[in-house]
Design an enzyme around this catalytic site. Structure first.
Site, short mmCIF file in Angstrom:
data_model
loop_
_atom_site.label_atom_id
_atom_site.label_comp_id
_atom_site.label_asym_id
_atom_site.label_seq_id
_atom_site.Cartn_x
_atom_site.Cartn_y
_atom_site.Cartn_z
N GLY A 10 1.21 -0.91 -0.60
CA GLY A 10 -0.15 -0.35 -0.19
C GLY A 10 0.67 0.94 0.07
O GLY A 10 0.46 2.38 0.47
N GLY A 13 -0.76 5.12 -0.98
CA GLY A 13 -0.94 5.77 0.26
C GLY A 13 -0.34 6.94 0.41
O GLY A 13 0.80 7.10 0.40
N GLN A 14 -1.32 7.76 1.45
CA GLN A 14 -1.00 8.73 1.91
C GLN A 14 0.56 8.48 3.25
O GLN A 14 1.19 8.91 2.51
CB GLN A 14 -2.17 9.84 2.58
N ILE A 37 -1.19 -1.68 -5.76
CA ILE A 37 -2.68 -2.18 -6.86
C ILE A 37 -1.80 -0.69 -7.81
O ILE A 37 -2.44 -1.76 -9.07
CB ILE A 37 -3.89 -2.68 -5.85
N ASP A 53 -1.48 -7.25 -5.71
CA ASP A 53 -3.19 -6.72 -4.70
C ASP A 53 -3.01 -7.55 -3.94
O ASP A 53 -2.90 -9.09 -4.22
CB ASP A 53 -3.97 -7.64 -6.18
N TYR A 143 -14.87 0.04 8.12
CA TYR A 143 -13.79 0.27 9.16
C TYR A 143 -13.64 -0.04 10.17
O TYR A 143 -12.15 -0.89 10.56
CB TYR A 143 -13.37 1.72 8.00
N LYS A 147 -10.44 -2.79 11.71
CA LYS A 147 -9.54 -2.09 12.88
C LYS A 147 -9.60 -2.46 14.24
O LYS A 147 -8.81 -3.73 14.73
CB LYS A 147 -9.21 -0.60 12.57
N1 SER Z 1 -8.66 8.58 8.47
C1 SER Z 1 -9.34 7.38 8.89
C2 SER Z 1 -10.39 7.79 8.00
O1 SER Z 1 -10.73 8.83 8.48
C3 SER Z 1 -9.46 6.95 9.85
O2 SER Z 1 -8.81 5.95 10.34
O3 SER Z 1 -10.94 6.89 7.64
#
Ligand code: SER
Length: 316
Positions: A10, A13-14, A37, A53, A143, A147
């Site tokens: 990943g 990503g940020q 990916i 992936d 999400y 977690k």
């Molecule tokens: N920054 C994330 C979100 O807003 C939280 O972990 O989904």
């Protein structure tokens, strides 16, 4: 001593792109393999990279063997807002990929694994102010559910198989090098891009929605500090609370206005408001400070100055 070889999953990503830069400074460019990916861009073009992936279990095992990887940073995930659009897919992607990484860590005997948790693991019944390390956790997004379940899987692999997996519950992460990635806290990334480009911003959260946030430089530092800490100091094996600042959109806008006086903000809360309302307003991270010496550096003003400097420099 065995050489450290890192795989960042990943990495597009940020957080991934910033960690790639930091880890390459420590271990050397060729020792840090990035995987994503998406096609590689920017820093990911500068070292070994694999198109990957996360649901390809066999390929994960192959990559670890091919590059003789000793540490995996598994950062690929669907974030809170994107996850709500396809909950079943978010569950599959986030959970299965973590289980593959934990299985690989156990079977291929990796030295360490890093996996991020989030303030999204908390929920409406969690105490909102100075949320403690141990508390009620009743996440309301898929999400957040991944977690919380993921934290328990990490601790299970640590206890049962001795896998040295480490984790932080990140607040909203704010950086300027990559665009926002589908999170509820990402208004605080987008606002800077829009402030520089258009001098105005429409916020999808209400003016007084307080959330815990962190500048990317601090997030990278926290991650590296945790990963470098001696194993016996890492006493929390679910995931550590971590914090640096909390603010609401109105405060952030007022801080930006100090540097861009013409800047204006308006508010149009959408479905993300109820997600934000279910999360803590501030976090008690005293365990991280005590166990491995966590200290943050950036507050709202320092962060704003730094981000605007970089974005305005890029514009001119
Ligand atoms: N920054 C994330 C979100 O807003 C939280 O972990 O989904």
């Amino acid at each position: 001593m065995k050489k450290t070889k890192v795989l960042i999953i990943g990495a597009g990503g940020q957080l991934g792109a910033e960690l790639a830069i930091a880890l390459r400074k420590i271990y050397g460019t060729s020792e840090v393999v990035t995987a994503d990916i998406k096609d590689p861009q920017g820093v990911l073009l500068e070292g070994p990279h694999e198109k990957f992936d996360v649901l390809q279990r066999d390929k994960l095992f192959e990559l670890i063997k091919k590059y003789q990887i000793t540490q995996v940073y598994h950062l690929a995930a669907l974030l809170s807002a994107t996850g709500e659009k396809d909950p079943r897919w978010a569950w599959k992607l986030n959970m299965e990929s973590l289980l593959y990484v934990l299985e690989a860590a156990h079977e291929l005997k990796l030295d360490k694994v890093y996996w991020p948790s989030s303030i999204a693991a908390f929920g409406p019944e969690t105490p909102k102010a100075m949320t403690p390390q141990q508390t009620i956790m009743d996440p309301s997004t898929v999400y957040g559910m991944t977690k919380l379940a993921g934290e328990l899987w990490c601790s299970y692999y640590f206890r049962r198989y001795g896998v040295d997996v480490r984790s932080l519950r990140y607040p909203g992460l704010i950086g300027w090098k990559t665009p926002p990635g589908g999170g509820t806290t990402d208004y605080a990334v987008d606002i800077y891009f829009k402030a520089v480009a258009e001098k105005r911003f429409t916020c999808f959260l209400s003016a007084d929605t307080y959330l815990p946030m962190m500048y990317m430089d601090d997030a990278v530092k926290a991650t590296l500090d945790l990963m470098e800490a001696p194993a016996e100091k890492v006493r929390v094996r679910t995931s550590y609370n971590i914090s640096s600042m909390s603010f609401c959109p109105a405060q952030l806008a007022a801080t930006i206005k100090k540097y861009i006086p013409e800047f204006t903000i308006s508010y149009e809360p959408d479905f993300r408001q109820s997600i934000a309302d279910s999360w803590p307003r501030s976090i008690d991270d005293s365990d991280a400070r005590r166990d491995w010496g966590w200290q943050h550096q950036f507050g709202l003003d320092e962060m704003t100055k730094d981000i605007l400097y970089h974005l305005q420099k890029g514009k001119n």
